[in-house]
Scaffold this active site. Structure first.
Site, short mmCIF file in Angstrom:
data_model
loop_
_atom_site.label_atom_id
_atom_site.label_comp_id
_atom_site.label_asym_id
_atom_site.label_seq_id
_atom_site.Cartn_x
_atom_site.Cartn_y
_atom_site.Cartn_z
N HIS A 17 0.83 -1.21 0.00
CA HIS A 17 0.00 0.00 0.00
C HIS A 17 0.87 1.26 0.00
O HIS A 17 0.58 2.22 -0.72
CB HIS A 17 -0.89 0.05 1.25
CG HIS A 17 -1.95 -1.01 1.32
ND1 HIS A 17 -2.07 -1.88 2.39
CD2 HIS A 17 -2.95 -1.33 0.47
CE1 HIS A 17 -3.10 -2.68 2.19
NE2 HIS A 17 -3.65 -2.38 1.04
N LYS A 41 -17.16 -6.86 7.76
CA LYS A 41 -16.00 -7.58 7.23
C LYS A 41 -15.17 -8.22 8.35
O LYS A 41 -14.19 -8.91 8.07
CB LYS A 41 -15.11 -6.62 6.43
CG LYS A 41 -15.45 -6.54 4.95
CD LYS A 41 -14.31 -5.93 4.16
CE LYS A 41 -14.45 -6.18 2.67
NZ LYS A 41 -13.32 -5.62 1.91
N ARG A 94 -2.18 -5.60 -8.43
CA ARG A 94 -1.11 -6.60 -8.28
C ARG A 94 -1.28 -7.64 -9.37
O ARG A 94 -1.34 -7.31 -10.54
CB ARG A 94 -1.17 -7.24 -6.88
CG ARG A 94 -0.81 -6.31 -5.76
CD ARG A 94 -1.18 -6.90 -4.44
NE ARG A 94 -2.60 -7.27 -4.47
CZ ARG A 94 -3.32 -7.62 -3.43
NH1 ARG A 94 -2.75 -7.71 -2.26
NH2 ARG A 94 -4.58 -7.92 -3.55
N SER A 132 -2.86 -7.91 2.73
CA SER A 132 -3.10 -7.84 4.17
C SER A 132 -3.52 -9.19 4.73
O SER A 132 -3.09 -9.59 5.82
CB SER A 132 -4.19 -6.80 4.46
OG SER A 132 -3.81 -5.54 4.01
O1 PNS Z 1 -9.03 -2.97 0.21
P1 PNS Z 1 -10.32 -3.48 -0.34
O2 PNS Z 1 -11.08 -4.25 0.72
O3 PNS Z 1 -10.15 -4.24 -1.61
O4 PNS Z 1 -11.19 -2.15 -0.69
C1 PNS Z 1 -12.48 -2.27 -1.20
C2 PNS Z 1 -13.20 -0.91 -1.26
C3 PNS Z 1 -13.18 -0.22 0.09
C4 PNS Z 1 -12.50 0.00 -2.27
C5 PNS Z 1 -14.66 -1.18 -1.72
O5 PNS Z 1 -15.21 -2.18 -0.94
C6 PNS Z 1 -15.57 0.04 -1.66
O6 PNS Z 1 -15.38 0.99 -2.38
N1 PNS Z 1 -16.58 0.00 -0.77
C7 PNS Z 1 -17.52 1.11 -0.60
C8 PNS Z 1 -18.92 0.72 -1.08
C9 PNS Z 1 -19.14 1.07 -2.54
O7 PNS Z 1 -18.96 2.19 -2.97
N2 PNS Z 1 -19.58 0.06 -3.33
C10 PNS Z 1 -19.93 0.21 -4.73
C11 PNS Z 1 -18.73 0.29 -5.65
S1 PNS Z 1 -18.18 -1.25 -6.17
#
Ligand code: PNS
Length: 163
Positions: A17, A41, A94, A132
């Site tokens: 990150h 989560k 990645r 992670s």
């Molecule tokens: O590190 P991660 O868990 O892959 O991040 C995922 C994240 C936070 C980017 C994604 O879950 C997110 O944007 N959640 C917010 C809800 C949202 O906007 N959902 C619709 C778009 S797909």
């Protein structure tokens, strides 16, 4: 001013990150690292713990004051990004395995708000395999993750797993 939101679970932040963040700062004047506040989560670290580790990691990488902000959000990412005046969402890519998930999210976010672009930065090859979830598993099983996470993270991981 070019502003990007760098969203994620960051449970915890890894050197993968921070490498994305560092590259992102070449492209954007300001980056808001935004921790998703989603207790469903079942994260290892609380949002406050994750935000503290990100702040310390940004200091460790020598980010100029004011260029990195740490925040949390819930609800739709595009709404949050819009409310913070960001033009872009920053994500790291990645291995190929990330691609489909990221493509889906980027397209959904574009459908929700055409004014906000998702920008991808390729992960540093040194951290291509760092996630992670894997870092937590290795730490839980007593493996050494010192080189994979910022300095502030390792002691906190060890404390979580009573190591
Ligand atoms: O590190 P991660 O868990 O892959 O991040 C995922 C994240 C936070 C980017 C994604 O879950 C997110 O944007 N959640 C917010 C809800 C949202 O906007 N959902 C619709 C778009 S797909």
């Amino acid at each position: 001013m070019s502003v990007a939101v760098y969203p994620g679970s960051f449970d915890p932040i890894t050197k993968g990150h921070t490498a994305i963040l560092k590259s992102g700062l070449v492209a954007f004047e300001r980056i808001i690292v935004a921790v998703l506040n989603n207790e469903s989560k079942q994260p290892l670290f609380s949002v406050a713990e994750r935000m503290e580790m990100i702040q310390l990691a940004a200091e460790e990488m020598g980010a100029e004051p004011g260029r990195v902000e740490v925040d949390s959000f819930d609800g739709l990412l595009v709404d949050y990004a819009g409310s913070r005046g960001a033009q872009c969402i920053l994500r790291g890519l990645r291995a190929v395995a990330d691609f489909e998930y990221e493509l889906q999210m980027a397209n959904m976010n574009r459908h929700l708000n055409t004014d906000i672009e998702t920008v991808f930065i390729m992960a540093d090859d040194a951290y291509f395999y760092v996630a992670s979830t894997l870092v937590k598993e290795v730490a839980r099983l007593g493996g050494n993750v010192a080189e994979l996470v910022p300095a502030a993270v390792q002691p906190r991981l060890l404390a979580k797993f009573d190591k």
